[in-house]
Design a protein around this motif. Structure first.
Motif, PDB file in Angstrom:
ATOM      1  N   THR A  83       0.848  -1.198   0.000  1.00 14.76           N
ATOM      2  CA  THR A  83       0.000   0.000   0.000  1.00 14.76           C
ATOM      3  C   THR A  83       0.880   1.243   0.000  1.00 14.76           C
ATOM      4  OG1 THR A  83      -0.153  -0.051   2.425  1.00 14.76           O
ATOM      5  CG2 THR A  83      -1.920  -1.118   1.198  1.00 14.76           C
ATOM      6  N   ARG A  88       0.660   5.804  -1.319  1.00 12.38           N
ATOM      7  CA  ARG A  88      -0.077   6.905  -1.940  1.00 12.38           C
ATOM      8  C   ARG A  88       0.672   7.363  -3.181  1.00 12.38           C
ATOM      9  NH1 ARG A  88      -0.756   8.579   3.749  1.00 12.38           N
ATOM     10  NH2 ARG A  88      -2.947   8.264   4.297  1.00 12.38           N
ATOM     11  N   GLU A 125      -5.051   6.124  -3.177  1.00  9.02           N
ATOM     12  CA  GLU A 125      -4.500   5.146  -2.246  1.00  9.02           C
ATOM     13  C   GLU A 125      -4.347   3.830  -3.017  1.00  9.02           C
ATOM     14  OE1 GLU A 125      -3.777   5.709   0.946  1.00  9.02           O
ATOM     15  OE2 GLU A 125      -4.704   7.672   1.286  1.00  9.02           O
ATOM     16  N   LYS A 172      -3.311  -0.030  -3.699  1.00  7.20           N
ATOM     17  CA  LYS A 172      -3.125  -1.329  -3.056  1.00  7.20           C
ATOM     18  C   LYS A 172      -2.773  -2.340  -4.150  1.00  7.20           C
ATOM     19  CE  LYS A 172      -5.631  -2.973   0.342  1.00  7.20           C
ATOM     20  NZ  LYS A 172      -6.775  -3.539   1.115  1.00  7.20           N
ATOM     21  N   ASP A 199     -11.991   2.988  -7.035  1.00  9.01           N
ATOM     22  CA  ASP A 199     -13.148   3.515  -6.320  1.00  9.01           C
ATOM     23  C   ASP A 199     -13.959   4.383  -7.286  1.00  9.01           C
ATOM     24  OD1 ASP A 199     -14.850   5.140  -4.654  1.00  9.01           O
ATOM     25  OD2 ASP A 199     -13.566   4.634  -2.960  1.00  9.01           O
ATOM     26  N   GLU A 237     -14.511  -3.911  -0.287  1.00  8.51           N
ATOM     27  CA  GLU A 237     -13.127  -4.310  -0.052  1.00  8.51           C
ATOM     28  C   GLU A 237     -13.043  -4.827   1.385  1.00  8.51           C
ATOM     29  OE1 GLU A 237      -8.760  -2.092   0.167  1.00  8.51           O
ATOM     30  OE2 GLU A 237     -10.529  -0.995  -0.520  1.00  8.51           O
ATOM     31  N   ARG A 267     -10.557  -3.194   4.038  1.00  3.87           N
ATOM     32  CA  ARG A 267     -10.397  -1.748   3.863  1.00  3.87           C
ATOM     33  C   ARG A 267     -10.015  -1.039   5.166  1.00  3.87           C
ATOM     34  NH1 ARG A 267      -9.390   2.266   4.389  1.00  3.87           N
ATOM     35  NH2 ARG A 267     -10.079   4.290   3.626  1.00  3.87           N
ATOM     36  N   ASP A 316      -6.291  -0.677   6.747  1.00  2.00           N
ATOM     37  CA  ASP A 316      -5.294   0.251   6.209  1.00  2.00           C
ATOM     38  C   ASP A 316      -5.288   1.591   6.929  1.00  2.00           C
ATOM     39  OD1 ASP A 316      -4.589  -1.686   4.409  1.00  2.00           O
ATOM     40  OD2 ASP A 316      -5.848  -0.909   2.803  1.00  2.00           O
ATOM     41  N   VAL A 372      -7.309   7.235   5.367  1.00  2.00           N
ATOM     42  CA  VAL A 372      -6.990   7.434   3.954  1.00  2.00           C
ATOM     43  C   VAL A 372      -7.361   8.848   3.530  1.00  2.00           C
ATOM     44  CG1 VAL A 372      -7.293   5.004   3.383  1.00  2.00           C
ATOM     45  CG2 VAL A 372      -9.221   6.551   3.177  1.00  2.00           C
ATOM     46  N   ARG A 417      -9.527   4.648  -3.450  1.00  2.00           N
ATOM     47  CA  ARG A 417      -8.741   3.421  -3.611  1.00  2.00           C
ATOM     48  C   ARG A 417      -8.496   3.112  -5.084  1.00  2.00           C
ATOM     49  NH1 ARG A 417      -5.673   1.363  -0.581  1.00  2.00           N
ATOM     50  NH2 ARG A 417      -7.038   0.587   1.089  1.00  2.00           N
ATOM     51  N   MET A 477      -6.714  -0.366  -7.027  1.00  2.00           N
ATOM     52  CA  MET A 477      -6.110  -1.674  -6.815  1.00  2.00           C
ATOM     53  C   MET A 477      -5.464  -2.174  -8.105  1.00  2.00           C
ATOM     54  SD  MET A 477      -8.834  -3.469  -4.235  1.00  2.00           S
ATOM     55  CE  MET A 477      -7.578  -4.579  -3.598  1.00  2.00           C
TER      56      MET A 477
END
Length: 840
Positions: A89, A91, A104, A106, A142, A173, A176, A179, A182, A186, A188
Motif C-alpha cells: 500500500t 499513496r 491510495e 493497493k 473507487d 473491499e 479496507r 489500512d 486514507v 482506492r 487496486m
C-alpha cells in the motif's frame, strides 16, 4: 406473606393504567435507554470487529514492513506458517484528462483476499480487473476516482510513468479498515503493475503486508504465539506483527473513546432524570395521602404501607427499564439496517447482554436512590389526615437512614460505572464534578430561597405572589433549581466543548499554512524539483526535510511493549513513526533542555525528542532510545528536548537525529510549498506530470477529510446534548406536576378573591422566570468550568470560551424548560372551585 400482599395491592392499583406515572416512566426510560443504546452499539461494533477480524485483517496474522520487502529468510519463515498473501500500500498521484488527484494504491497477488470477498460493481470478476493483456495492466478503482478524473470503465489513467486501464469499479473491499486513515480514493492493481509504474524506489513510503492463513484453522492463541516468536527469531526485522484482535486498532480505539464519552453524558442524563423520578414519586405520595391515611386507620403499619407503594413504584420502574433495554437490544440491528452500507465498521446484530445488564442495574439503583426519600414521607402521614384539608403539611422528623440508604445506592451506582469504564481516573473525576455540582447547587438553592424569604416583599401583587410562591410550604422550587441547574450545566458544557473542538479544527490552518506536502521526492531529483516549484507563479516559499520511517523498540533499555507511557504519549510506541535528521534546529522547534549538536557533528548517534512525548515516556537528556529503521537497530542518546509548534503545519518530527546517523540510509524527502495567489490546481497537475513518482497532498483536502470525520463525532455529541435537554424538560414538568394539587387549591382560593386567569398566569411566569434565571446563571458558571476541564485535561485543546454561546444555550434551554413547566401548571387555572371548596 407481606410481600404477596404488596404485590397484590400494586397489581390492583395498576389495573387502571399508568396515569400519574408517565413522567417517572419517561425519565427512567430515557436515561436507561441512553446508556443501553450507547453500550449496545459500542459492544456490537467491537464484537463485529472481533467476528470479522480475519477478513478485516486479511488473514490470521499479518507482518508489515515499511520501505522494504521481507528478506528471503523472513519470507521463508512467514510462508512456513500457512498460505501467504503479499499486499503493498502507498499513496501516489493519478493523472487523466489533464487532471490529477491523490489515490491510495493497493497492490495484491493472486491469493488475495485470504478471507472475505472482493466485490466489483456489476458482479465483475476481480481477478479479471487486474489482468495483464499485451503489456497493458488493468486496475480496479473507487467510483469516486472516476468522478474526479472524468473517467469511465475502459479509459486509461497514468500512475507514475505507466498508463493503466480502468477495468472495474470497487463495490466492497473486505480489509479496507485495516489500512487506517486514507486521504484519497482506492486504486487496486497487481504487483507487476506496481513495479511498472516506477514508484518503487529505495526509501519510497511503501508498506508491505504479508498476511497468513493458517492451514489448520484460525487460532488467536497461535497468532499471538507467532507474534512473540517472530520478534525473537528476527529481532532486527523491524516488522509489526498483528493478530485478528487488533485488525482495526485505530477504529476500535475511536469507537471505545467515543462510546466512553457518550456513556458519561448518558449517565449525567440519567442522574438528571433521577430528579424527575423524585418529583414524580413525591407527586404520587401527595395524590395517595387519603389512601395512605385510610390504610393506617385500617391497622397497617407505616412499614407495610411503605412496602405497598414501593412495590408499585418498582413495578412501574421495571416497565420503564424493560422498555429501555428493549430499545437498546434492537439498536445494533437498526444501525446496521439503516446505516450498514455507509458505516465503515462491522456491526454485530446479536443482543449485547453485558451493557444491557449494566444499564438495567444502573436504572434500578437510580430509581431506588431517588424514590426512597419521597416514599419516606409515608411515615409522616397519619390517619387524622382524612379529616384535614389539602393545605395541611406532612412534614415530620427527618429519617436519616433513608438519606444514608440513598447515598449508599448512588455510591454503588458510581462504583459500577467506574469499574466498567475505560479510564477509571477520568470517570472518578467526572463523577466527582457531577457530585460537586449537585452539592454546590443544593447549597445555592437552599441559601437563595432563605434569602428571598428574608427580603422585603414587592408592592405589586403579581410580583409578591410570584416571589412568595418560591418558598411557600410544599413548593418544589428546590427540586426545580436542582434539576434545571444540572441540566443546563451539562448543556452549556457540551455546547462550549463543541465550540472548542470546532475552533481547534479551524485554527489548524495558520495564515501561512503550506498549500501542499510533496512526498517521496528522491535525493537525486530534489534540486530539480525545488527549482521547478520556485519558478511557479504564486509559490512564495519551499521547504524540505529528509523523511524516513522507524519504530521505537527500546526506551532506556526497556522493550517498547513493556513500557507504560502516559495516555497522551502511548501512540509514539504504536507502529512506525516519521523520522528525520538535521544539522540545525528545525523551523518551528525550540530547544528547552540540553543543547543542539554542532552542524559538523560526527560522533555517536544523538537524537532530539519532542518535549511532551519525552515526558510521557519519562525520557531525560542523557537517556538512551533505540529505534529500528529499515531493519537496522539504532541506539541514540537523547541530546535535547524541544517544543514544537505543530500549528504551523511546517515540517517537524517527534524524533530528529544527527545527520551522520541516518544520512546514508535510503530515504526520500518531504517538501512543503506555501503559496500567495497562483493556481493550486494547475501547480498540482504540472508537478504530477513532470514528477510522476512524487505524491502530493493538498492541505485543504486533508483537513476537509478530517473535518468530515470530526463532524460525524460532533453530531453524536449534539444528539446526546439534545437527549439531556429533553430529560431536563421532563424533569421540570415532573417538578411542576408534583405540586399541581396544591397549585389548583391556591388558584381556586385566589379566583374567589377576584384574581383573573391572566393575572395568575403572569404570577406563574414571574415565579418560573426567577427559578429559570437562577438555574441559567449556575448553568453558565458550572458549564463553563466543565468545558474548561474537558478542554485542558481530556481533549488537550486550547479552551475556547464564548459568553454569547454559553448565554444563548442556557437561555434557550431555560425558555424551553419553563414553557414545558407552564403547560403543566396551566392545568391548575382550569380547576373548578366546587371540587376544593366543598367539604369532603
Amino acid at each position: 406473606m407481606k410481600i404477596g400482599l404488596w404485590v397484590s395491592y400494586a397489581a390492583k392499583n395498576l389495573r387502571s393504567g399508568l396515569k400519574g406515572f408517565y413522567i417517572l416512566l419517561t425519565c427512567l426510560t430515557l436515561g436507561v435507554a441512553a446508556i443501553a443504546i450507547i453500550g449496545s452499539l459500542t459492544s456490537a461494533i467491537e464484537q463485529g470487529l472481533a467476528e470479522q477480524g480475519q477478513p478485516l485483517l486479511g488473514g490470521d496474522v499479518e507482518f508489515s514492513l515499511i520501505h522494504r520487502e521481507a528478506k528471503p529468510p523472513e519470507l521463508d519463515y512467514i510462508k512456513s506458517k500457512g498460505t501467504t498473501s503479499r499486499v503493498a500500500t502507498l499513496r501516489a498521484m493519478a493523472t487523466a484528462n489533464a487532471q490529477s488527484t491523490l489515490v491510495e494504491i493497493k497492490a495484491v497477488d493472486a491469493a488475495y483476499p485470504l478471507y472475505g470477498s472482493m466485490r466489483l460493481t456489476g458482479n465483475a470478476e476481480f481477478s479479471a480487473s487486474l489482468s495483464d493483456i499485451a503489456g497493458v495492466h488493468s486496475v480496479a478503482v473507487d467510483e469516486l476516482l472516476l468522478g474526479r478524473l472524468g473517467l469511465k470503465i475502459g479509459d486509461t489513467l497514468k500512475i507514475g510513468t505507466k498508463d493503466l486501464k480502468v477495468a472495474g469499479v470497487i463495490a466492497a473491499e473486505p480489509d479496507r479498515i485495516a489500512d487506517g486513515f486514507v486521504l484519497g480514493p482506492r486504486l487496486m492493481m497487481s504487483h507487476a503493475a506496481l513495479q511498472s509504474t516506477g514508484l518503487i524506489q529505495p526509501g519510497s513510503l511503501v508498506t508491505w503486508r504479508y498476511r497468513v492463513k493458517f492451514n489448520e484453522g484460525s487460532d488467536l492463541r497461535q497468532a499471538k504465539a507467532i507474534s512473540g516468536e517472530a520478534d525473537t527469531r528476527f529481532p532486527d526485522a523491524g516488522w509489526r506483527v498483528r493478530a485478528t484482535d487488533n485488525a482495526a486498532g485505530g477504529a476500535e480505539r475511536f469507537v471505545e473513546r467515543l462510546g466512553y464519552f457518550m456513556t458519561l453524558v448518558a449517565v449525567a442524563a440519567l442522574v438528571v432524570g433521577g430528579a424527575g423520578i423524585a418529583n414524580a414519586v413525591s407527586a404520587f405520595v401527595s395524590r395517595r395521602t387519603s389512601a395512605i391515611a385510610t390504610l393506617k386507620c385500617l391497622g397497617l403499619s407505616s412499614r407495610d404501607v411503605f412496602g405497598l407503594y414501593l412495590t408499585e413504584i418498582l413495578a412501574v420502574g421495571f416497565i420503564g427499564i424493560a422498555l429501555a433495554l428493549g430499545i437498546g437490544a434492537v439498536a445494533p440491528y437498526f444501525l446496521k439496517y439503516f446505516a450498514g452500507e455507509i458505516l465503515p465498521l462491522p456491526v454485530s446484530t446479536s443482543v449485547q447482554w453485558l451493557p444491557l445488564l449494566v444499564a438495567g442495574v444502573l436504572g434500578l439503583l437510580v430509581l431506588l436512590a431517588f424514590a426512597l426519600l419521597p416514599l419516606a414521607k409515608i411515615s409522616n402521614i397519619r390517619g387524622t389526615h382524612l379529616f384535614r384539608n389539602h393545605m395541611v403539611s406532612d412534614n415530620g422528623p427527618r429519617a436519616w437512614r433513608w438519606y444514608l440508604a440513598s447515598l449508599a445506592l448512588l455510591c454503588l451506582a458510581a462504583l459500577l460505572i467506574t469499574v466498567m469504564s475505560e479510564n477509571q481516573y477520568i470517570t472518578m473525576m467526572y463523577l466527582g464534578g457531577l457530585t460537586g455540582s449537585f452539592v454546590v447547587l443544593s447549597i445555592l438553592a437552599y441559601g437563595l430561597l432563605r434569602l428571598i424569604a428574608l427580603l422585603p416583599k414587592p408592592s405589586n401583587i403579581l410580583l409578591r405572589h410570584g416571589v412568595t410562591s418560591l418558598y411557600r410550604p410544599g413548593a418544589s422550587s428546590f427540586s426545580i433549581i436542582l434539576a434545571l441547574g444540572l441540566g443546563l450545566s451539562l448543556f452549556v458544557t457540551l455546547a462550549l466543548t463543541d465550540r472548542t473542538i470546532t475552533n481547534e479544527l479551524k485554527a489548524g490552518i495558520p495564515e501561512k499554512a503550506p498549500a501542499f506536502f510533496f512526498l517521496d521526492v528522491r535525493n537525486e531529483e530534489l534540486p530539480v524539483f525545488r527549482d521547478a516549484l520556485q519558478k511557479t507563479t504564486g509559490v512564495s516559499s519551499v521547504g524540505n526535510a529528509p523523511m524516513l520511517r522507524g519504530r521505537i523498540t527500546e526506551v532506556k533499555g526497556i522493550a517498547a511493549d513493556k513500557v507504560t507511557p502516559e495516555a497522551g504519549s502511548a501512540w509514539a510506541l504504536r507502529g512506525d513513526r516519521g523520522l528525520t535528521y538535521s544539522a540545525d534546529v528545525p523551523t518551528g522547534s525550540e530547544v528547552i533542555e540540553g543543547t543542539w549538536w554542532p552542524s559538523d557533528y560526527a560522533g555517536k548517534p544523538l537524537v532530539s525528542v519532542e518535549q511532551e512525548i519525552a515526558t510521557g515516556l519519562n525520557l531525560k537528556v542523557g537517556d538512551k532510545l533505540k529505534v529500528n529503521v529499515m531493519g537496522r537497530e539504532i541506539e541514540a542518546e537523547v541530546a535535547n528536548l524541544r517544543t514544537v509548534n505543530w500549528r504551523s503545519m511546517g515540517i517537524n518530527f517527534v524524533l530528529v537525529f544527527t545527520p551522520n546517523t541516518l544520512a546514508q540510509a535510503p530515504h526520500s524527502h518531504v517538501v512543503t510549498v506555501e503559496m500567495n495567489g497562483g493556481d493550486e490546481a494547475k501547480l498540482l497537475n504540472t508537478m504530477a506530470v513532470a514528477f510522476p513518482s512524487v505524491t502530493a497532498v493538498r492541505v485543504k483536502d486533508a483537513l476537509a477529510t478530517v473535518g468530515q470525520l470530526l463532524g460525524q463525532m460532533l453530531a453524536a455529541v449534539r444528539g446526546a446534548n439534545g437527549l439531556t435537554l429533553l430529560t431536563g424538560i421532563l424533569v421540570l414538568a415532573g417538578a411542576m406536576a408534583s405540586g399541581l394539587a396544591t397549585r389548583s387549591y391556591e388558584t381556586v382560593v385566589l379566583k374567589t378573591h377576584g384574581a383573573t386567569r391572566l393575572q395568575l398566569l403572569l404570577a406563574f411566569m414571574v415565579e418560573y422566570g426567577l427559578l429559570g434565571l437562577v438555574s441559567a446563571l449556575f448553568g453558565i458558571l458550572s458549564g463553563t468550568l466543565g468545558a474548561w476541564y474537558l478542554a485542558n485535561f481530556i481533549l488537550e485543546m486550547p479552551w475556547s470560551f464564548s459568553l454569547v454561546t454559553a448565554s444563548v444555550t442556557a437561555v434557550v434551554a431555560m425558555v424551553l424548560s419553563i414553557a414545558a413547566g407552564l403547560l403543566v401548571t396551566a392545568r391548575a387555572l382550569s380547576a373548578k372551585p366546587s371540587t376544593y371548596l366543598r367539604n369532603e
